[in-house]
Design an enzyme around this catalytic site. Sequence first.
Site, short mmCIF file in Angstrom:
data_model
loop_
_atom_site.label_atom_id
_atom_site.label_comp_id
_atom_site.label_asym_id
_atom_site.label_seq_id
_atom_site.Cartn_x
_atom_site.Cartn_y
_atom_site.Cartn_z
N SER A 1 -9.48 1.67 3.07
CA SER A 1 -8.62 2.42 2.18
C SER A 1 -7.59 1.56 1.44
O SER A 1 -7.05 2.01 0.43
CB SER A 1 -7.91 3.52 2.95
OG SER A 1 -7.06 2.96 3.94
N LYS B 1 0.86 -1.19 0.00
CA LYS B 1 0.00 0.00 0.00
C LYS B 1 0.89 1.24 0.00
O LYS B 1 1.94 1.26 0.69
CB LYS B 1 -0.88 -0.04 1.25
CG LYS B 1 -1.89 1.09 1.35
CD LYS B 1 -2.72 0.92 2.63
CE LYS B 1 -3.81 1.97 2.76
NZ LYS B 1 -4.59 1.78 4.01
N SER C 1 -9.53 -0.73 7.25
CA SER C 1 -8.96 -0.54 5.90
C SER C 1 -8.23 -1.74 5.33
O SER C 1 -7.86 -1.72 4.16
CB SER C 1 -8.03 0.67 5.88
OG SER C 1 -8.79 1.85 5.90
#
Lengths: 493, 94
Positions: free
Chosen positions: A153, A78, A177
């Site tokens: 996210s 990420k 997330s």
Amino acid sequence: MAALHSHTLSQIRDLLAAKKVTAEEVVTDCIAQIRATEPSIQALLFRNDEAALNQAREMDKQGPQPGQLLWGVPILLKDVLTTKGIPTTCGSKMLKDFTPCYDAYLVARLKEHGAIILGKNNMDEFAMGSSTENSAFGPSRNPWNPDHVPGGSSGGSAASVAACQAFAAVGTDTGGSIRQPASFCGIVGLKPTYGRVSRFGLIAYGSSLDQAGPMARTVEDTALILDIIAGHDPQDSTSVNISVPDYAAALTARTDLQGIRIGMPKEYWGEGLAPEVAEACNQTIEQARRLGAEIIPVSLPHTSYAIATYYIIAMAEASSNLARFDGVRYGARDTTADDLLGMYTKSRSTGFGEEVQRRIMLGTYVLSAGYYDAYYKKAAQVRRLIRQDFLDALSQCDVLAGPACPTTAFALGENTADPLQMYLTDIFTISLNLSGLPGLSLPIGLGKDSGLPVGLQLFGSKFGETSLLQIAHVLEQHTPRLPFPQGLVDSTI
Amino acid sequence: MHITTNDVYKIATLARLEIDEKQAAVFATQMDTILEYMDTLNELDTSTIAPMYSPVDHATVLREDETAQHYNSEQMLQNAPEQGGGYFIVPKIV
């Protein structure tokens, strides 16, 4: 042999270690899969193709290294995790041109074990969002249906892993997330106990909530990544100095659920839960019962206060953490102002997206003189009540089980008009971050109405990742594995 | 509590953000709705509950105050929007 990219991490690792495939072959195959699937899912912000291939060729010259547990395995990260020499944007215009001079602790650990960084995944800007629609670089899409969000996210990471672009990814979870996008994309996602994985190099959103964790296609692969990234790091004062069990090795110790007590929190199984999600989760609970588990009704009575509590604390911490972006040391600078204060405000207003600014504003408000006690302190008090709920429930059982999300993946644009509506979708994931406890989302099938993946969430005790992974592993062995997402073109077709 | 556009401007100043008139009106409405939702916490009596600011139970970690150099100044300056002579350069202050 099946296409290399469709193997599990555990399988590819063994093939690499046994020299049945080369690192270059594996990287080449994953790059081909990225080329085939990326136009549909837009999961990546940076592709490291050339460097990854060069690294693989160099590694092949040396041959597999026995001590390196991920030798030659391509993984994704990420874009909130700093990577030395590789751009790290946090999904924000603010960090559009930021290239860190250091690796996050967990990135350094993965590299030490021979993992190859194949790229950086899209995300909601500064991890603020539940759909990746807040990314400054455009949303990612759900591999099961590109009109739907992959969640957020860590939505890019979940979409990539589901589309077999790499064998695993590392995401971060501040309010769900990792678990929510894992659930939306049909993969496994684990938020470890707060303090289990170092936050050094995780660009901070809510420091008392943020925790990095693995996202992979199987429970075993999830455990293999956790084995490497967990552990004490003096660079993070909240990182806990206790020994790290061998999570992957422990999986074989359990083949059924005899003697396991699973608590079903009644607040997670009622109003607002989509029937297809309830049905899929109930089937898995029935399966758990057949495998010997005792199912116990429990209650988390303060659940309805979790969203308000979470957002007050997360926004307060965000407003403080994001104060560092001032256009001086790193990040975007607006050059139109001629004084320092103007430079700060213009840089921040043009660099941050709308949701980030909204959260900074709300966070500033709840921390401001006259409102601190009414909002921030109040939320911190309720946070203790919420944690106590979990401790009480977990004193009666080994794990808690509930749906990861009230629905399957929603459509792009469905929740963007009303920010509060978007916050409310996080109802089943955020309490866990307030408590600091670990949680895992396990793919259990497709919803019969939407045809999109459903995730069952398991909550464990503090540092109880071993039993969480063991229980998930047993359930996984008795649940049909999801196929490659239909509608997505595989590179081998 | 009702959030006005003037409140929004005041908060924006504290947060070092520049908000235009149109955005201030939108933020005022949205913040009002969100804060009203957050006010539901007042249903709970928390007068005897100690605030929990972190899930970590261990005490603040201290270390010896020893100097160490992990990076050189070139690395520290490489992402600066403007730099020179080993310094971060900002608009004129005085």
